[in-house]
Scaffold this motif. Structure first.
Motif, PDB file in Angstrom:
ATOM      1  N   GLU A  37       0.832  -1.201   0.000  1.00  0.00           N
ATOM      2  CA  GLU A  37       0.000   0.000   0.000  1.00  0.00           C
ATOM      3  C   GLU A  37       0.864   1.248   0.000  1.00  0.00           C
ATOM      4  O   GLU A  37       0.551   2.240  -0.671  1.00  0.00           O
ATOM      5  N   MET A  38       1.977   1.196   0.721  1.00  0.00           N
ATOM      6  CA  MET A  38       2.884   2.343   0.742  1.00  0.00           C
ATOM      7  C   MET A  38       3.453   2.608  -0.650  1.00  0.00           C
ATOM      8  O   MET A  38       3.572   3.756  -1.083  1.00  0.00           O
ATOM      9  N   GLY A  39       3.801   1.532  -1.352  1.00  0.00           N
ATOM     10  CA  GLY A  39       4.330   1.683  -2.702  1.00  0.00           C
ATOM     11  C   GLY A  39       3.325   2.341  -3.626  1.00  0.00           C
ATOM     12  O   GLY A  39       3.679   3.176  -4.467  1.00  0.00           O
ATOM     13  N   LEU A  40       2.043   1.985  -3.470  1.00  0.00           N
ATOM     14  CA  LEU A  40       0.981   2.573  -4.282  1.00  0.00           C
ATOM     15  C   LEU A  40       0.875   4.070  -4.035  1.00  0.00           C
ATOM     16  O   LEU A  40       0.778   4.873  -4.979  1.00  0.00           O
ATOM     17  N   GLN A  41       0.881   4.468  -2.769  1.00  0.00           N
ATOM     18  CA  GLN A  41       0.766   5.882  -2.430  1.00  0.00           C
ATOM     19  C   GLN A  41       1.993   6.664  -2.888  1.00  0.00           C
ATOM     20  O   GLN A  41       1.881   7.774  -3.429  1.00  0.00           O
ATOM     21  N   LEU A  42       3.171   6.084  -2.676  1.00  0.00           N
ATOM     22  CA  LEU A  42       4.413   6.753  -3.062  1.00  0.00           C
ATOM     23  C   LEU A  42       4.481   6.937  -4.574  1.00  0.00           C
ATOM     24  O   LEU A  42       4.934   7.977  -5.070  1.00  0.00           O
ATOM     25  N   ASP A  43       3.994   5.941  -5.302  1.00  0.00           N
ATOM     26  CA  ASP A  43       3.992   6.007  -6.761  1.00  0.00           C
ATOM     27  C   ASP A  43       3.139   7.182  -7.244  1.00  0.00           C
ATOM     28  O   ASP A  43       3.537   7.923  -8.152  1.00  0.00           O
ATOM     29  N   SER A  44       1.971   7.365  -6.645  1.00  0.00           N
ATOM     30  CA  SER A  44       1.100   8.463  -7.048  1.00  0.00           C
ATOM     31  C   SER A  44       1.689   9.823  -6.672  1.00  0.00           C
ATOM     32  O   SER A  44       1.544  10.797  -7.422  1.00  0.00           O
ATOM     33  N   LEU A  45       2.358   9.886  -5.533  1.00  0.00           N
ATOM     34  CA  LEU A  45       2.990  11.146  -5.132  1.00  0.00           C
ATOM     35  C   LEU A  45       4.098  11.533  -6.106  1.00  0.00           C
ATOM     36  O   LEU A  45       4.244  12.706  -6.475  1.00  0.00           O
ATOM     37  N   ALA A  46       4.876  10.546  -6.539  1.00  0.00           N
ATOM     38  CA  ALA A  46       5.937  10.812  -7.512  1.00  0.00           C
ATOM     39  C   ALA A  46       5.345  11.227  -8.853  1.00  0.00           C
ATOM     40  O   ALA A  46       5.824  12.171  -9.500  1.00  0.00           O
ATOM     41  N   ASP A  47       4.291  10.522  -9.280  1.00  0.00           N
ATOM     42  CA  ASP A  47       3.629  10.859 -10.546  1.00  0.00           C
ATOM     43  C   ASP A  47       3.038  12.259 -10.508  1.00  0.00           C
ATOM     44  O   ASP A  47       2.976  12.947 -11.545  1.00  0.00           O
ATOM     45  N   MET A  48       2.588  12.679  -9.333  1.00  0.00           N
ATOM     46  CA  MET A  48       1.985  14.003  -9.212  1.00  0.00           C
ATOM     47  C   MET A  48       2.983  15.088  -9.626  1.00  0.00           C
ATOM     48  O   MET A  48       2.614  16.081 -10.275  1.00  0.00           O
ATOM     49  N   VAL A  49       4.234  14.892  -9.273  1.00  0.00           N
ATOM     50  CA  VAL A  49       5.266  15.871  -9.638  1.00  0.00           C
ATOM     51  C   VAL A  49       5.677  15.715 -11.097  1.00  0.00           C
ATOM     52  O   VAL A  49       5.587  16.647 -11.893  1.00  0.00           O
ATOM     53  N   THR A  50       6.095  14.499 -11.461  1.00  0.00           N
ATOM     54  CA  THR A  50       6.635  14.261 -12.804  1.00  0.00           C
ATOM     55  C   THR A  50       5.585  14.440 -13.889  1.00  0.00           C
ATOM     56  O   THR A  50       5.856  15.048 -14.931  1.00  0.00           O
ATOM     57  N   SER A  51       4.386  13.909 -13.667  1.00  0.00           N
ATOM     58  CA  SER A  51       3.357  13.908 -14.713  1.00  0.00           C
ATOM     59  C   SER A  51       2.198  14.854 -14.434  1.00  0.00           C
ATOM     60  O   SER A  51       1.237  14.888 -15.199  1.00  0.00           O
ATOM     61  N   GLY A  52       2.272  15.598 -13.333  1.00  0.00           N
ATOM     62  CA  GLY A  52       1.210  16.536 -13.000  1.00  0.00           C
ATOM     63  C   GLY A  52       1.699  17.975 -12.923  1.00  0.00           C
ATOM     64  O   GLY A  52       1.208  18.847 -13.638  1.00  0.00           O
ATOM     65  N   VAL A  53       2.678  18.217 -12.072  1.00  0.00           N
ATOM     66  CA  VAL A  53       3.165  19.584 -11.891  1.00  0.00           C
ATOM     67  C   VAL A  53       3.974  20.055 -13.100  1.00  0.00           C
ATOM     68  O   VAL A  53       3.795  21.188 -13.573  1.00  0.00           O
ATOM     69  N   VAL A  54       4.842  19.188 -13.622  1.00  0.00           N
ATOM     70  CA  VAL A  54       5.710  19.599 -14.737  1.00  0.00           C
ATOM     71  C   VAL A  54       4.910  20.014 -15.981  1.00  0.00           C
ATOM     72  O   VAL A  54       5.131  21.110 -16.506  1.00  0.00           O
ATOM     73  N   PRO A  55       3.973  19.193 -16.479  1.00  0.00           N
ATOM     74  CA  PRO A  55       3.225  19.636 -17.666  1.00  0.00           C
ATOM     75  C   PRO A  55       2.396  20.888 -17.421  1.00  0.00           C
ATOM     76  O   PRO A  55       2.254  21.727 -18.315  1.00  0.00           O
ATOM     77  N   GLY A  56       1.845  21.037 -16.210  1.00  0.00           N
ATOM     78  CA  GLY A  56       1.102  22.247 -15.893  1.00  0.00           C
ATOM     79  C   GLY A  56       1.993  23.478 -15.946  1.00  0.00           C
ATOM     80  O   GLY A  56       1.609  24.527 -16.479  1.00  0.00           O
ATOM     81  N   LEU A  57       3.195  23.350 -15.401  1.00  0.00           N
ATOM     82  CA  LEU A  57       4.143  24.464 -15.418  1.00  0.00           C
ATOM     83  C   LEU A  57       4.581  24.790 -16.841  1.00  0.00           C
ATOM     84  O   LEU A  57       4.715  25.972 -17.199  1.00  0.00           O
ATOM     85  N   VAL A  58       4.796  23.772 -17.651  1.00  0.00           N
ATOM     86  CA  VAL A  58       5.234  23.994 -19.031  1.00  0.00           C
ATOM     87  C   VAL A  58       4.187  24.789 -19.811  1.00  0.00           C
ATOM     88  O   VAL A  58       4.526  25.745 -20.524  1.00  0.00           O
ATOM     89  N   VAL A  59       2.908  24.429 -19.672  1.00  0.00           N
ATOM     90  CA  VAL A  59       1.855  25.172 -20.373  1.00  0.00           C
ATOM     91  C   VAL A  59       1.736  26.585 -19.794  1.00  0.00           C
ATOM     92  O   VAL A  59       1.523  27.557 -20.538  1.00  0.00           O
ATOM     93  N   TYR A  60       1.877  26.725 -18.478  1.00  0.00           N
ATOM     94  CA  TYR A  60       1.887  28.059 -17.874  1.00  0.00           C
ATOM     95  C   TYR A  60       2.973  28.925 -18.506  1.00  0.00           C
ATOM     96  O   TYR A  60       2.729  30.085 -18.883  1.00  0.00           O
ATOM     97  N   LYS A  61       4.183  28.366 -18.625  1.00  0.00           N
ATOM     98  CA  LYS A  61       5.294  29.119 -19.203  1.00  0.00           C
ATOM     99  C   LYS A  61       5.024  29.462 -20.662  1.00  0.00           C
ATOM    100  O   LYS A  61       5.352  30.562 -21.118  1.00  0.00           O
ATOM    101  N   MET A  62       4.438  28.531 -21.410  1.00  0.00           N
ATOM    102  CA  MET A  62       4.122  28.795 -22.813  1.00  0.00           C
ATOM    103  C   MET A  62       3.118  29.942 -22.936  1.00  0.00           C
ATOM    104  O   MET A  62       3.284  30.837 -23.768  1.00  0.00           O
ATOM    105  N   LEU A  63       2.089  29.915 -22.106  1.00  0.00           N
ATOM    106  CA  LEU A  63       1.073  30.969 -22.156  1.00  0.00           C
ATOM    107  C   LEU A  63       1.644  32.311 -21.696  1.00  0.00           C
ATOM    108  O   LEU A  63       1.320  33.357 -22.253  1.00  0.00           O
ATOM    109  N   ALA A  64       2.505  32.274 -20.682  1.00  0.00           N
ATOM    110  CA  ALA A  64       3.109  33.511 -20.181  1.00  0.00           C
ATOM    111  C   ALA A  64       4.055  34.114 -21.211  1.00  0.00           C
ATOM    112  O   ALA A  64       4.136  35.339 -21.357  1.00  0.00           O
ATOM    113  N   ASN A  65       4.764  33.275 -21.955  1.00  0.00           N
ATOM    114  CA  ASN A  65       5.724  33.761 -22.943  1.00  0.00           C
ATOM    115  C   ASN A  65       5.056  34.363 -24.172  1.00  0.00           C
ATOM    116  O   ASN A  65       5.716  35.022 -24.981  1.00  0.00           O
ATOM    117  N   ILE A  66       3.763  34.129 -24.323  1.00  0.00           N
ATOM    118  CA  ILE A  66       3.036  34.711 -25.460  1.00  0.00           C
ATOM    119  C   ILE A  66       2.912  36.224 -25.295  1.00  0.00           C
ATOM    120  O   ILE A  66       2.551  36.939 -26.222  1.00  0.00           O
TER     121      ILE A  66
END
Length: 243
Positions: free
Chosen positions: A58-87
């Protein structure tokens, strides 16, 4: 000691996401994309190793989602934010003014992707239907789709493609749609293969081979096509299974 091996691989996924964030802040999209890919690589193998060693927890499941939140959640959101801001430098092209653009918090709409990823990961952890397949687009697939956009822009010489993918309205629509499809009640087949029964995964293996061919021939442009094919194949598989 072996029960800690999958968790160590998951932490490498999280570390990769953090490194990707640093590069994204510096507008180095190529390195951000590379480190997200490395993180997704670790994300695939942590579960694979856990199944081989029979140390799923169960710990592995939770840890996996926490890691994914950064790599596959925060990063793409930030990238689109930067793209929109640079316009900001080309606001006159889209008939925008600083007041309408920034007071309307348009760049921050990129973080809709992050919010959608958070909801999807939380739902995944408590959804018992997603043990051998997915419901809604997995966050790593969505992250690759989102990050492929600036990669295509930076590597193509086709001005029409650049203009289309740089359009702020399109980027906002993509952000909203990605959050929706991550949480849609749409069954999608899993790419995680159990090593003791490879014969049951012909669809997955065929899809991987097709994806490799597309990547070799189309490079970054292949990524959104691969995601679309993945969704279409899942829909066909669902219809066939029901019949």
């Amino acid at each position: 000691m072996k029960k800690h091996i999958p968790n160590a691989i998951t932490l490498l996924n999280l570390l990769s996401g953090l490194i990707a964030l640093v590069y994204a802040f510096d507008d180095n999209i190529h390195m951000a994309f590379l480190w997200v890919c490395i993180g997704i690589f670790f994300d695939y193998w942590d579960g694979f190793v856990a199944r081989i060693l029979n140390v799923k927890s169960e710990m592995g499941l939770q840890l996996d989602s926490l890691a994914d939140m950064v790599t596959s959640g925060v990063v793409p959101g930030l990238v689109v934010y930067k793209m929109l801001a640079n316009i900001q430098e080309n606001q006159e092209i889209y008939n925008l003014t600083p007041e309408t653009y920034y007071m309307g918090v348009v760049p921050y709409l990129g973080f809709i992707i992050t919010l959608g990823a958070a909801y999807r990961l939380a739902k995944f952890n408590i959804d018992t239907r997603q043990t051998d397949s997915f419901i809604g687009l997995p966050t790593p697939g969505n992250a690759l789709f989102i990050l492929s956009i600036p990669m295509i822009i930076s590597t193509t010489s086709n001005q029409a493609i650049i203009d289309i993918l740089s359009n702020p309205y399109l980027l906002v629509v993509i952000s909203i749609l990605s959050a929706i499809i991550m949480n849609a009640e749409l069954p999608l087949f899993s790419l995680k293969v159990k090593p003791n029964n490879l014969g049951a995964y012909k669809l997955q293996i065929g899809f991987v081979i097709l994806s490799l061919v597309l990547l070799i021939t189309l490079q970054y442009l292949a990524i959104p096509i691969i995601i679309l094919v993945y969704i279409l194949l899942s829909i066909i598989k669902n219809m066939t299974s029901k019949q």
